[in-house]
Each structure stands twice: as C-alpha cells, then as structure tokens.
Design a protein around this motif. Structure first.
Motif, PDB file in Angstrom:
ATOM      1  N   LEU A  11       0.827  -1.204   0.000  1.00  0.00           N
ATOM      2  CA  LEU A  11       0.000   0.000   0.000  1.00  0.00           C
ATOM      3  C   LEU A  11       0.865   1.259   0.000  1.00  0.00           C
ATOM      4  O   LEU A  11       0.664   2.179  -0.808  1.00  0.00           O
ATOM      5  CB  LEU A  11      -0.923   0.005   1.233  1.00  0.00           C
ATOM      6  N   HIS A  12       1.852   1.303   0.878  1.00  0.00           N
ATOM      7  CA  HIS A  12       2.706   2.487   0.938  1.00  0.00           C
ATOM      8  C   HIS A  12       3.526   2.645  -0.340  1.00  0.00           C
ATOM      9  O   HIS A  12       3.718   3.762  -0.826  1.00  0.00           O
ATOM     10  CB  HIS A  12       3.631   2.398   2.157  1.00  0.00           C
ATOM     11  N   LEU A  15       1.289   3.956  -3.077  1.00  0.00           N
ATOM     12  CA  LEU A  15       1.003   5.375  -2.832  1.00  0.00           C
ATOM     13  C   LEU A  15       2.206   6.234  -3.218  1.00  0.00           C
ATOM     14  O   LEU A  15       2.057   7.297  -3.839  1.00  0.00           O
ATOM     15  CB  LEU A  15       0.650   5.583  -1.357  1.00  0.00           C
ATOM     16  N   PHE A  34      13.361   3.287   0.511  1.00  0.00           N
ATOM     17  CA  PHE A  34      12.435   4.324   0.959  1.00  0.00           C
ATOM     18  C   PHE A  34      12.041   4.114   2.418  1.00  0.00           C
ATOM     19  O   PHE A  34      11.978   5.047   3.209  1.00  0.00           O
ATOM     20  CB  PHE A  34      11.201   4.322   0.057  1.00  0.00           C
ATOM     21  N   TYR A  35      11.775   2.842   2.783  1.00  0.00           N
ATOM     22  CA  TYR A  35      11.367   2.533   4.155  1.00  0.00           C
ATOM     23  C   TYR A  35      12.302   1.520   4.803  1.00  0.00           C
ATOM     24  O   TYR A  35      11.925   0.872   5.779  1.00  0.00           O
ATOM     25  CB  TYR A  35       9.939   1.983   4.166  1.00  0.00           C
ATOM     26  N   ILE A 137      -6.735   8.416  -0.910  1.00  0.00           N
ATOM     27  CA  ILE A 137      -5.742   8.401   0.162  1.00  0.00           C
ATOM     28  C   ILE A 137      -4.760   9.544  -0.025  1.00  0.00           C
ATOM     29  O   ILE A 137      -4.439  10.283   0.914  1.00  0.00           O
ATOM     30  CB  ILE A 137      -4.996   7.047   0.173  1.00  0.00           C
ATOM     31  N   GLU A 140      -6.195  12.884   0.982  1.00  0.00           N
ATOM     32  CA  GLU A 140      -6.281  13.066   2.434  1.00  0.00           C
ATOM     33  C   GLU A 140      -4.899  13.305   3.038  1.00  0.00           C
ATOM     34  O   GLU A 140      -4.740  14.127   3.948  1.00  0.00           O
ATOM     35  CB  GLU A 140      -6.931  11.833   3.072  1.00  0.00           C
ATOM     36  N   VAL A 141      -3.911  12.580   2.515  1.00  0.00           N
ATOM     37  CA  VAL A 141      -2.545  12.777   3.002  1.00  0.00           C
ATOM     38  C   VAL A 141      -2.101  14.215   2.769  1.00  0.00           C
ATOM     39  O   VAL A 141      -1.550  14.876   3.667  1.00  0.00           O
ATOM     40  CB  VAL A 141      -1.584  11.803   2.302  1.00  0.00           C
ATOM     41  N   ARG A 144      -3.666  16.663   5.236  1.00  0.00           N
ATOM     42  CA  ARG A 144      -3.181  16.616   6.621  1.00  0.00           C
ATOM     43  C   ARG A 144      -1.681  16.865   6.725  1.00  0.00           C
ATOM     44  O   ARG A 144      -1.197  17.361   7.745  1.00  0.00           O
ATOM     45  CB  ARG A 144      -3.536  15.259   7.234  1.00  0.00           C
ATOM     46  N   TYR A 145      -0.934  16.463   5.693  1.00  0.00           N
ATOM     47  CA  TYR A 145       0.528  16.624   5.726  1.00  0.00           C
ATOM     48  C   TYR A 145       0.988  17.241   4.414  1.00  0.00           C
ATOM     49  O   TYR A 145       1.431  16.527   3.507  1.00  0.00           O
ATOM     50  CB  TYR A 145       1.206  15.285   5.966  1.00  0.00           C
ATOM     51  N   ASN A 151       8.487  16.071   0.026  1.00  0.00           N
ATOM     52  CA  ASN A 151       9.382  15.120   0.686  1.00  0.00           C
ATOM     53  C   ASN A 151       9.530  13.839  -0.125  1.00  0.00           C
ATOM     54  O   ASN A 151      10.641  13.319  -0.304  1.00  0.00           O
ATOM     55  CB  ASN A 151       8.842  14.765   2.072  1.00  0.00           C
ATOM     56  N   ARG A 155      12.965  12.475  -1.927  1.00  0.00           N
ATOM     57  CA  ARG A 155      13.581  11.192  -1.552  1.00  0.00           C
ATOM     58  C   ARG A 155      13.775  10.327  -2.791  1.00  0.00           C
ATOM     59  O   ARG A 155      14.838   9.708  -2.966  1.00  0.00           O
ATOM     60  CB  ARG A 155      12.692  10.483  -0.531  1.00  0.00           C
TER      61      ARG A 155
END
Lengths: 161, 161
Positions: A11-12, A15, A34-35, A137, A140-141, A144-145, A151, A155
């Motif tokens: 999912l991430h 996105l 990335f993560y 999604i 909404e992201v 809020r951010y 960012n 990256r």
DNA sequence: GTGTAATTACTCGGATATTATTTGTCCGAGTGGACCCGG
DNA sequence: CCGGGTCCACTCGGACAAATAATATCCGAGTAATTACAC
C-alpha cells in the motif's frame, strides 16, 4: 486472521509511486530503501502486484516498476487481494454435512446461516476498501501533511540519482 | 488473512449448545462427534471460549461445557475474538518512521492515513459481527430449517445416552 | 562523423532455505459419582 | 436399612509434536544502454 505485513508495504509503495512522474520506472532497490525494507522480499510482493495488473514492470537498465493504471482506478481492496489472495477470510468447511440431517449434495457455503452471516460482515469490509482509491488516500494525506509530496519526490530523486 | 477453522467449529458448537437445556453440561467428546471433529483439538478451542467468558466448564463425571450467558448476550464477534484474539487484522508496523520526515516519537498507527483507512474498514466488519447474536442466528435457522431444533436435540440425546 | 555490432551493467522473476504460526496429539490433575462395608 | 469412607471412571487443562504458511534470501534469464570499432 492477521494479514501479511506485505500488505502494508504494498500500500505504501503504491502510494509513493503515485508521486513519480508517469512513464518513469522505479527499481525495487529504490522502493525498498524508501522505508528500509528488505529488497528481495519486497520484490516478491511487487511481482504479485504485477500479476494483479496494478503495477507494470520493465527489466534492464532504467527499468523497474510503475503504476499500470491511474490512481483513481486502484482501490485499497485491489492491493489487499493482490497480496492476500481473493479467498474468503472465513473458511466454511461445511461441517454441517456431518451433522444431523446433513446431505453431501448440498453446498453449505450458501445454505449455512453462520457462513452467510460471516460473509455478510466480510462484504461490509470489502465494500469499505473498494470505496477508497489511492487517489482518495493521496488527497487526504496532502490535506493533513502538506509537505508529503515534496518530501516524497525529493527522496525519490535522491534514491534514483 | 484466512482465519482459523476453529472459528467455524466454535460458532457451530456454541449454536448447538443453545439447544441444550440450561444446567446440563456437554463433554468435549459429544460436541466433537456432532460434526466428526478431532476431540482433543476442539477441546483446545473450547478452553479459549471458557477464558473469554463465553462458556463455563465443569470437570468430572456429568461434566462438560455449557453457555456461560444467554444466547442474546453472545455476539458472533465475541466468539471470533475469543478464538482469533483481539488484535487488528492489519498490522501497522509504522514503516513511515523510516520514510522522509518520519519521527520516532510519533505513533503512526494513528497518524498514518493508510492505517486509518484499514482500521475504518475493519470496524465496519466488527460492527456487523457485533450486531448479530447467537439468538439471532438461531431464530434465522429455525425459520429456514424448522427441523433443526428437533434434529439437534435428538443427536445430543443419542450422544449423551 | 556516423552507423553497427559486441559488451556490460542493470533489472526482474522464480527457485530455494528459514522461521513462525497453525493444526493436531497426548498425558496428568482434579472432581464427582458409585460401590463397598460396617453399624 | 442407612451412613460413611474408599475407589474408580470421567472430564478438563495445559504441555508436547507435526504440518503448513509466512518470511527472507539467492542466483539465473533477459534487456537496454553504452562502448568500441569499422567505414
């Protein structure tokens, strides 16, 4: 009952791919960094997303993965079923066949009241997931951010450069 | 993502216990024979139901299991969580902490939009299961299959005799 | 300078180990009824 | 006949083992850019 953690990764990652300019492919190594995820195992999940038609892959230099459709056309349910499979969460083994009055020619996955109730609840879950797209999604992201788009692109630029 | 088959066993067994006259206990062996299930393994799940306060158990001769509450006060969700545990199906490992702008002091299980969407869908599922009690199921069974009460009681009588 | 062909580095894809979870089995602790024996 | 004590069969409960699924890794097949070279 716990679903694979690959769902979270998928999912991430999908996105994030939303922010890549279309036409550009991102290799597994960059998506994994990335993560800080294990690249080889993430690649396994990305393969599943390709088989499901959510991503498309290109081998060789400058290759990698990209979204196969627009973010509006990819629901959370699409991603979840790509990783977890499309089978029902509640496995009706039709034990009623062994009970009193049970007949081998009846399909108790439809006849059993309990199986019906479980399926009904599962449909409510699926409906929620099917009603939310990657585009939703993402919107909404960003509300809020607000720093997230910048960012994320920075990256990616750093990982691809 | 597939839940344990013990859930099916537990649901059907609890529903069957609905038909036993209150005060009478049914041993594992009888409950297992009802659907030709492995007795020792079914017993393991029944223990979980006792720990959850759904069943009560009494050892010794004439012992066994009985419902600890009225069927109206036992929801499908109660039984499912007793077997599967109360943890979330979607495990948020907070991989955002490793992403750009990620901070170790933030709880991304609440801050992450994706985790929120998944939790929202799961709540819809839980709501459906919490809204259906064993009494509801029993009523629907009796409407669709009027012979079930008699068949069930007769099978219990045969197994206990 | 330009077109072409061989080379090379890069990427995905599936086959292969390893660990965790689920499934299944077994035996001991404790309880309640039944039986035996004495009054 | 009646009461008490002993014995025994029955049941749950948790400890133990096997099978299955999830996690993680590695190496080969194929591709496209790049480089070298001939014209």
């Amino acid at each position: 009952m716990r679903m694979s953690q690959g769902v979270e990764w998928a999912l991430h990652t999908c996105l994030n791919l939303t922010y890549v300019e279309s036409g550009q492919a991102v290799p597994t190594a960059a998506l994994a960094k990335f993560y800080a995820l294990p690249p080889a195992y993430l690649n396994k999940h990305l393969q599943a997303l390709v088989r499901a038609g959510i991503l498309s892959s290109t081998p060789g230099p400058r290759g990698g993965f990209r979204l196969a459709r627009r973010p509006e056309a990819i629901s959370l349910l699409d991603v979840v079923t790509a990783i977890e499979g499309s089978g029902e969460a509640f496995p009706c083994d039709q034990i009623l066949r062994e009970g009193p009055g049970g007949r081998p020619d009846v399909d108790y996955r439809h006849a059993c009241v309990i199986a019906g109730a479980m399926r009904h609840a599962e449909l409510a879950w699926r409906r929620e997931l099917a009603g939310r797209s990657l585009a939703d999604i993402r919107a909404e992201v960003e509300t809020r951010y607000p720093d997230t788009p910048r960012n994320t692109r920075e990256r990616f630029a750093a990982l691809l450069g």
